[in-house]
Design a protein around this motif. Sequence first.
Motif, PDB file in Angstrom:
ATOM      1  N   GLU A  30      13.592   0.597 -17.357  1.00  0.00           N
ATOM      2  CA  GLU A  30      13.410  -0.091 -16.641  1.00  0.00           C
ATOM      3  C   GLU A  30      13.383  -0.199 -15.026  1.00  0.00           C
ATOM      4  N   PRO A  31      11.895  -0.477 -14.581  1.00  0.00           N
ATOM      5  CA  PRO A  31      12.060  -0.127 -12.876  1.00  0.00           C
ATOM      6  C   PRO A  31      13.190  -0.339 -12.053  1.00  0.00           C
ATOM      7  N   ALA A  32      14.158  -1.362 -12.463  1.00  0.00           N
ATOM      8  CA  ALA A  32      15.065  -1.045 -12.080  1.00  0.00           C
ATOM      9  C   ALA A  32      15.690  -0.095 -12.340  1.00  0.00           C
ATOM     10  N   ASP A  33      16.003   0.568 -12.254  1.00  0.00           N
ATOM     11  CA  ASP A  33      16.287   2.036 -12.651  1.00  0.00           C
ATOM     12  C   ASP A  33      15.646   3.096 -11.352  1.00  0.00           C
ATOM     13  N   LEU A  34      14.802   3.182 -11.282  1.00  0.00           N
ATOM     14  CA  LEU A  34      14.087   3.621 -10.099  1.00  0.00           C
ATOM     15  C   LEU A  34      14.416   3.655  -8.805  1.00  0.00           C
ATOM     16  N   VAL A  35      14.641   5.153  -8.563  1.00  0.00           N
ATOM     17  CA  VAL A  35      15.286   5.358  -7.460  1.00  0.00           C
ATOM     18  C   VAL A  35      14.492   5.831  -6.528  1.00  0.00           C
ATOM     19  N   ALA A  36      14.309   6.838  -6.868  1.00  0.00           N
ATOM     20  CA  ALA A  36      12.821   7.567  -5.728  1.00  0.00           C
ATOM     21  C   ALA A  36      12.232   7.982  -6.239  1.00  0.00           C
ATOM     22  N   THR A  37      10.964   8.140  -5.514  1.00  0.00           N
ATOM     23  CA  THR A  37       9.821   8.853  -6.096  1.00  0.00           C
ATOM     24  C   THR A  37       8.722  10.318  -4.864  1.00  0.00           C
ATOM     25  N   THR A  38       8.084  11.391  -5.664  1.00  0.00           N
ATOM     26  CA  THR A  38       7.653  12.393  -5.203  1.00  0.00           C
ATOM     27  C   THR A  38       6.194  11.626  -5.451  1.00  0.00           C
ATOM     28  N   ASP A  39       5.050  12.622  -4.739  1.00  0.00           N
ATOM     29  CA  ASP A  39       4.013  13.200  -5.210  1.00  0.00           C
ATOM     30  C   ASP A  39       3.727  14.466  -5.381  1.00  0.00           C
ATOM     31  N   HIS A  40       3.308  14.107  -6.809  1.00  0.00           N
ATOM     32  CA  HIS A  40       2.145  15.719  -7.559  1.00  0.00           C
ATOM     33  C   HIS A  40       1.006  15.142  -8.286  1.00  0.00           C
ATOM     34  N   GLY A  41       0.071  14.674  -7.351  1.00  0.00           N
ATOM     35  CA  GLY A  41      -1.291  13.836  -8.323  1.00  0.00           C
ATOM     36  C   GLY A  41      -1.103  12.515  -9.059  1.00  0.00           C
ATOM     37  N   GLY A  42      -0.250  11.876  -8.154  1.00  0.00           N
ATOM     38  CA  GLY A  42       0.389  10.649  -8.395  1.00  0.00           C
ATOM     39  C   GLY A  42       2.294  10.723  -8.685  1.00  0.00           C
ATOM     40  N   PRO A  43       2.130   9.370  -8.435  1.00  0.00           N
ATOM     41  CA  PRO A  43       3.841   8.873  -8.766  1.00  0.00           C
ATOM     42  C   PRO A  43       4.843   9.459  -9.621  1.00  0.00           C
ATOM     43  N   VAL A  44       5.526  10.361  -9.123  1.00  0.00           N
ATOM     44  CA  VAL A  44       6.504  11.149 -10.019  1.00  0.00           C
ATOM     45  C   VAL A  44       8.025  10.930  -9.484  1.00  0.00           C
TER      46      VAL A  44
END
Length: 203
Positions: free
Chosen positions: A154-168
Motif C-alpha cells: 500500500e503506497p500510504a504505508d511508505l513514509v520515507a525513501t533513500t536512493d541506491h541505484g533507484g528509490p529504496v
Amino acid sequence: MTVALVDYGAGNLRSAANALRAAGAEDLVVTAEPETIARAERIVLPGVGAFGQCIGAIRARAGLEEALAEAVLQRGRPFLGICVGMQLLATTGHEHGTHAGLGWIPGEVRPLAPQDPRLRVPHMGWNAVAVVRPGLVAPGWAYFVHGYAFHPAEPADLVATTDHGGPVTAAVARGPILGVQFHPEKSQAWGLALLARFLAWRP
C-alpha cells in the motif's frame, strides 16, 4: 513509561539500548519475556541478520509473537522496528527462501537490485533520507546496512525513501507502527532526535 527492547537473539542490543537511553528512555528493559512485552508502553524490535533467521528466532520463543501482537495491534502501543526488525513487519520475506513475516504492514522484502551495477550490495554507509509522508521521520542522513528492501503493498504505508541505484524504502508506518531500514542508533544526532520523537509519540 516502560520501553521494551526485544531481545530475541538477533539484535544489536547494546548500541540500541545506549541510544534509547540517550534519547530519554528512563525505564528501559531489555527482555524476551512475553508478559513484560505485553505490558510495555513502547516496544522496539531491532534486527541484525537474515529475515528467516530473525522471524524463526521470534517464533522459537513461546508466546513472544503473540505478546507483540497483543501490545501493538490490540492495545495500540507505539512500536519501532529497526533494520530487519522493520522488514519482519512485511507479509513475506525472500531471503534464503520464502518466509512468512509478522504481516502487520502488507508487502514483500526482496533483494536490492541497484540500476547502477557499480553500486555495491549490501548497501552500507550514510545515505540521504527523503520524506514521502510527514511524521516521525525527518529529512536527513542515516546509516544503512542491508542487502534487502521492503516493498510495501500500500503506497500510504511508505513514509520515507533513500536512493541506491533507484528509490529504496527507508521507512514505513501504519497506526502505532513505525519501521525504519536505517539504524537510528548509528545515525548520530539525527538518529537520536528520531528516537526522542518516537519516545514522545502519541499515535
